[in-house]
Write an enzyme that holds these catalytic residues in place. Structure first.
Site, PDB file in Angstrom:
ATOM      1  N   ASP A   1      41.946  35.727  38.796  1.00 52.04           N
ATOM      2  CA  ASP A   1      40.568  35.388  38.458  1.00 52.04           C
ATOM      3  C   ASP A   1      39.692  36.554  38.925  1.00 52.04           C
ATOM      4  O   ASP A   1      40.149  37.416  39.695  1.00 52.04           O
ATOM      5  CB  ASP A   1      40.207  34.079  39.180  1.00 52.04           C
ATOM      6  CG  ASP A   1      38.743  33.731  39.079  1.00 52.04           C
ATOM      7  OD1 ASP A   1      38.198  33.814  37.965  1.00 52.04           O
ATOM      8  OD2 ASP A   1      38.140  33.388  40.117  1.00 52.04           O
TER       9      ASP A   1
ATOM     10  N   ASP B   1      35.557  36.534  39.581  1.00 46.23           N
ATOM     11  CA  ASP B   1      34.478  36.192  40.521  1.00 46.23           C
ATOM     12  C   ASP B   1      35.015  35.355  41.679  1.00 46.23           C
ATOM     13  O   ASP B   1      35.674  34.332  41.478  1.00 46.23           O
ATOM     14  CB  ASP B   1      33.379  35.402  39.799  1.00 46.23           C
ATOM     15  CG  ASP B   1      32.632  36.259  38.799  1.00 46.23           C
ATOM     16  OD1 ASP B   1      31.641  36.885  39.175  1.00 46.23           O
ATOM     17  OD2 ASP B   1      33.075  36.304  37.620  1.00 46.23           O
TER      18      ASP B   1
ATOM     19  N   ASP C   1      39.824  31.148  42.603  1.00 43.28           N
ATOM     20  CA  ASP C   1      39.006  30.327  43.511  1.00 43.28           C
ATOM     21  C   ASP C   1      38.286  29.190  42.804  1.00 43.28           C
ATOM     22  O   ASP C   1      37.597  28.406  43.440  1.00 43.28           O
ATOM     23  CB  ASP C   1      37.953  31.197  44.219  1.00 43.28           C
ATOM     24  CG  ASP C   1      36.831  31.595  43.278  1.00 43.28           C
ATOM     25  OD1 ASP C   1      37.140  31.971  42.131  1.00 43.28           O
ATOM     26  OD2 ASP C   1      35.662  31.518  43.677  1.00 43.28           O
TER      27      ASP C   1
HETATM   28 MG   LIG Z   1      36.263  32.616  40.338  1.00 47.34          MG
END
Ligand SMILES: [Mg+2]
Length: 378
Positions: A128, A130, A310
């Site tokens: 991922d 961000d 996340d």
């Molecule tokens: Mg993220």
């Protein structure tokens, strides 16, 4: 009417749990929406590419509101602000964190175990962006990754086929990452470019609708100070990180109101962001499955996929690995939360350490991790 009341309930619950990531789908009477076929993973890439054709689509029912709300309430039961303990953490926070780490061990502390599982296999890495490679910042346009992180990603991509799977548009995430050695799946996996520079866009027919809802949301949130609407091509993000907390509910109500005109779009929530995307049966998990198949990396005897992320949306990839019973999901989080991941890392700096550890591992044992996959440019 039922839809209106239901959504208002969802909004109220969401505002109360604004720190928790959860999924809120647009509600309402059962209706059919465009989705991918039950065999949603296309065959390996052909010379024709994989542009989705609605003629071969099937239809699914949207989730019942009650199921969505139950899912949201489940998230609310989690400790919302139980931070990883530092020196001044309360004993109960330390205990909660230790219990969580026992369940989802640090991928750094468990590195040898992970490598043991990768013995004789090629690692396929999914990242991922961000909050995983870059810190979460107030201005989403400034979510830059550090030069050190870029070097770490570049080095690991020389050893393992590596893909970025982001909610951002593919073009935007490439602007941030700037590495041609990688594969990119933008818009939560709805915009994939393969190694032969062919596009796979399962939601391409939604482009005009996304453009329209983007304009509507920009206009509708114009008066909300700090609200930021981002067009991510196949999805739209409404960031409220910089909005005064007293106006969060208003933002949600505005978004809800706009979405009433778009029954084929759904609403999901992330880290202080509302995301609007097509109601199709395609998520980051599907994107990972597609990439593994199209790159011929889907033999569990030969390959070990690792996904680091996340977001709530990354859970779809973690779930996929759980279902397959191979592959490792690694959740990046500083707070204990329910996840389908196997391991955890605290923040992007630990992600970088993990990537660097993979590189060092290759240096020590060149045959363990190998990469004979050709790379391509965005
Ligand atoms: Mg993220």
């Amino acid at each position: 009417m039922g839809r209106c009341l239901g959504l208002r309930s969802v909004i109220l619950v969401w505002v109360a749990a604004a720190e928790a990531a959860a999924v809120v789908a647009a509600s309402g009477p059962r209706q059919t929406v465009l989705a991918l076929p039950s065999n949603m993973v296309p065959s390996p890439i052909t010379s024709q590419g994989h542009h989705w054709s609605s003629s071969s689509a099937t239809y699914i029912s949207r989730p019942k509101l009650v199921e969505v709300v139950n899912g949201l309430l489940g998230v609310m039961k989690l400790p919302p602000t139980c931070a990883i303990p530092y020196e001044h953490s309360a004993p109960e926070e330390v205990a909660a964190n230790n219990a969580w780490l026992a369940k989802y061990p640090s991928a750094l502390a468990s590195f040898d175990q992970i490598i043991t599982n990768a013995q004789g296999k090629k690692i396929a890495l999914f990242l991922d962006y961000d909050g995983t490679l870059s810190p979460i910042v107030n201005d989403p346009e400034k979510a830059f990754m550090s030069p050190e992180m870029r070097t770490a990603v570049k080095n690991v991509a020389k050893l393992c086929p590596t893909a970025i799977v982001s909610g951002r548009s593919r073009e935007k995430v490439f602007e941030f990452v700037k590495l041609k050695e990688l594969y990119y799946a933008g818009s939560h996996g709805m915009d994939i470019l393969d190694k032969e520079s062919k596009l796979f866009q399962p939601a391409s027919e939604f482009l005009p609708m996304i453009s329209e809802v983007y304009k509507s949301l920009v206009e509708a949130t114009r008066s909300i100070k700090g609200a930021n609407v981002e067009n991510n091509k196949f999805c739209v993000s409404v960031h409220f990180r910089n909005v005064d907390k007293k106006d969060w509910k208003l933002v949600a109500e505005i978004v809800d109101n706009v979405l009433k005109a778009f029954p084929r779009l759904k609403l999901t929530t992330g880290r202080k962001v509302l995301e609007i995307r097509p109601v199709i049966d395609w998520d980051k998990g599907n994107a990972v499955e597609f990439l593994l198949q199209s790159l011929h990396l889907d033999d569990p005897e030969s390959f070990l996929p690792i996904y680091i992320g996340d977001d709530q949306t990354d859970e779809d990839a973690f779930k996929l690995f759980r279902k397959w019973n191979y592959g490792f999901g690694i959740l990046v989080s500083q707070v204990p939360k329910e996840t389908e991941a196997i391991y955890s890392l605290r923040d992007p700096s630990e992600v970088m350490e993990f990537l660097n550890s993979l590189v060092r591992c290759k240096e020590k044992s060149p045959s363990m991790i190998k990469n004979d996959i050709s790379v391509r440019a965005v």
